[in-house]
Enzyme design. Structure first.
Site, PDB file in Angstrom:
ATOM      1  N   LYS A  23       0.920  -1.244  -0.049  1.00 39.11           N
ATOM      2  CA  LYS A  23      -0.127   0.042   0.034  1.00 39.11           C
ATOM      3  C   LYS A  23       0.845   1.096   0.025  1.00 39.11           C
ATOM      4  O   LYS A  23       2.000   1.049   0.436  1.00 39.11           O
ATOM      5  CB  LYS A  23      -0.858  -0.076   1.153  1.00 39.11           C
ATOM      6  CG  LYS A  23      -2.123   0.851   1.246  1.00 39.11           C
ATOM      7  CD  LYS A  23      -3.250   0.069   0.586  1.00 39.11           C
ATOM      8  CE  LYS A  23      -4.387   0.920   0.572  1.00 39.11           C
ATOM      9  NZ  LYS A  23      -5.720   0.072   0.344  1.00 39.11           N
ATOM     10  N   VAL A  25     -21.813  -1.063  -4.847  1.00 46.07           N
ATOM     11  CA  VAL A  25     -21.912  -2.608  -4.489  1.00 46.07           C
ATOM     12  C   VAL A  25     -23.515  -3.003  -3.955  1.00 46.07           C
ATOM     13  O   VAL A  25     -23.910  -3.989  -4.408  1.00 46.07           O
ATOM     14  CB  VAL A  25     -21.038  -2.729  -3.389  1.00 46.07           C
ATOM     15  CG1 VAL A  25     -21.078  -4.206  -2.997  1.00 46.07           C
ATOM     16  CG2 VAL A  25     -19.603  -2.588  -3.865  1.00 46.07           C
TER      17      VAL A  25
END
Ligand code: NAD
Length: 365
Positions: free
Chosen positions: A94, A195
């Protein structure tokens, strides 16, 4: 060698950098500075046993550098677990860029960051995260090929994520109700954005009784009428009579207060960090007899989608692969029962076991 350590068990804050890396066994941190563009970034590479470290870049106005360091360590470790559990040949990484995304972003800054990513020769692959948009990634891509989630490539990950959540929910139902059919089951979906709406469409097709809530009224009304879902209040959602709670908006909604109210026997949704305190609430949920599908296991469709872009695979591959989330969740829930250990811990164990066993493969000379 891995060890299951809860984030809460480790005090990162005051330790020197290398000690902090040691706490979670991080491989590498890259500190990036460029006075010309104002870029201050940290790339965290947690583990590359399974493959190159993939994880998004976040731009955030951290209060101080330590906060940024803690975040990149925590988030990159999380990606190792997520990628491993999703069965992908990817490690965990990340990056964080320090600053207010509305103020610091420029073509030059993003390209300078891209050069730093490129200097790692593919050991770290970046993608979008908070504070970054597709155009920013286009600038990054001008300097490096080690970037996924570009416009016109793998596209919106939401259908794949929703598919994973849907099959994961069914796997929980199989364990809890003896059948994985969701027909007639009361499912409450919190947040009908990208979603959430796809999830509602799957549930409607299967004949579930759907309850929805959202802060954005126009979407809420449209989704309700399109799929025959019942609208409930933003706070009311925690009190309704339901079988399954599907958080698809915010993190930390499973907490001391809501656990006293939730009447569901399954928690399965796409939101990240659903448990406010993983150690405490992961245990409490289990004691209440609720099956909690660990968020990073059930919402892995997003990373499956970018993996297809990385490998040049067909978008169909992602949707098919998201179906494997059924087996993953089934395995987690079964082992959680057998070993009497919260599901989130079992998920961590399975991710670690895969890394350990794959790490032992020796290439023939
Ligand atoms: P989104 O922004 O499209 O949808 C979120 C929806 O939640 C919005 O409609 C918003 O109005 C609503 N919302 C915000 N606050 C709310 C509240 N207090 N109560 C009820 N509704 C609220 O986001 P998304 O892409 O659908 O992602 C949903 C969640 O799943 C996020 O937590 C995200 O991090 C996570 N996630 C998404 C993906 C993906 O593929 N999109 C992958 C992994 C995880």
């Amino acid at each position: 060698m891995f060890e299951v350590k809860d984030i809460a068990e480790v005090n990162l804050a005051d330790n020197p950098v290398l000690s902090q890396m040691g706490q979670f066994n991080h491989e590498q941190l890259v500190f990036c500075n460029d006075n010309e563009t104002g870029l201050k970034a940290i790339i965290g590479i947690h583990n590359t046993v399974l493959g190159p470290a993939l994880g998004g870049t976040r731009i955030w106005a951290y209060n101080n550098e330590m906060e940024a360091l803690n975040d990149v360590l925590r988030l990159s470790r999380g990606m190792t677990y997520k990628n491993s559990l999703a069965g992908l040949n990817l490690g965990g990484g990340k990056a964080v860029i320090i600053g207010d995304s509305k103020k610091i972003k420029s073509e030059a800054l993003m390209r300078r960051f891209g050069k730093f990513v490129n200097s790692l020769s593919g050991k770290y692959i970046t993608a979008e995260d908070v504070g970054i948009n597709p155009q920013d990634m286009v600038f990054v891509n001008m300097e490096t090929d080690h970037v996924v989630g570009l416009p016109g490539k793998s596209g919106d990950p939401s259908p794949v994520t929703a598919k994973g959540v849907y099959v994961g929910m069914k796997a929980c139902a199989k364990q809890q109700f003896g059948t994985d059919s969701l027909a007639g089951k009361k499912v409450a979906v919190q947040g009908v954005g990208h979603v959430g709406e796809y999830l509602v469409s799957f549930l409607a097709k299967e004949g579930a009784e759907i309850y929805i809530t959202d802060v954005y009224e126009p979407t809420l009304k449209r989704v309700a009428s399109e799929y025959g879902a019942k609208v409930v209040g933003l706070d009311e959602i925690y009190d309704i009579d339901m079988d399954i709670y599907a958080p698809c908006a915010l993190g930390a909604t499973v907490n001391d207060e809501t656990l006293n109210r939730l009447k569901c026997s399954i928690i399965a949704g796409s939101a990240n960090n659903q448990l406010k305190d993983e150690t405490k609430h992961g245990k409490l949920v289990m004691e209440k007899g609720i099956i909690y599908a660990p968020d990073y296991a059930i919402n892995a469709g997003g990373v499956i989608n970018v993996y297809s872009e990385f490998k040049g695979l067909d978008p169909e591959w992602s949707l098919q692969n998201a179906e494997n989330i059924y087996t993953t969740i089934e395995q987690i829930v079964k082992r959680s029962k057998e070993e009497n250990i919260p599901t989130y811990k079992i998920a961590n164990k399975i991710a670690e076991e895969r890394i350990e066993s794959v790490g032992k493969i020796k290439l023939p000379r």
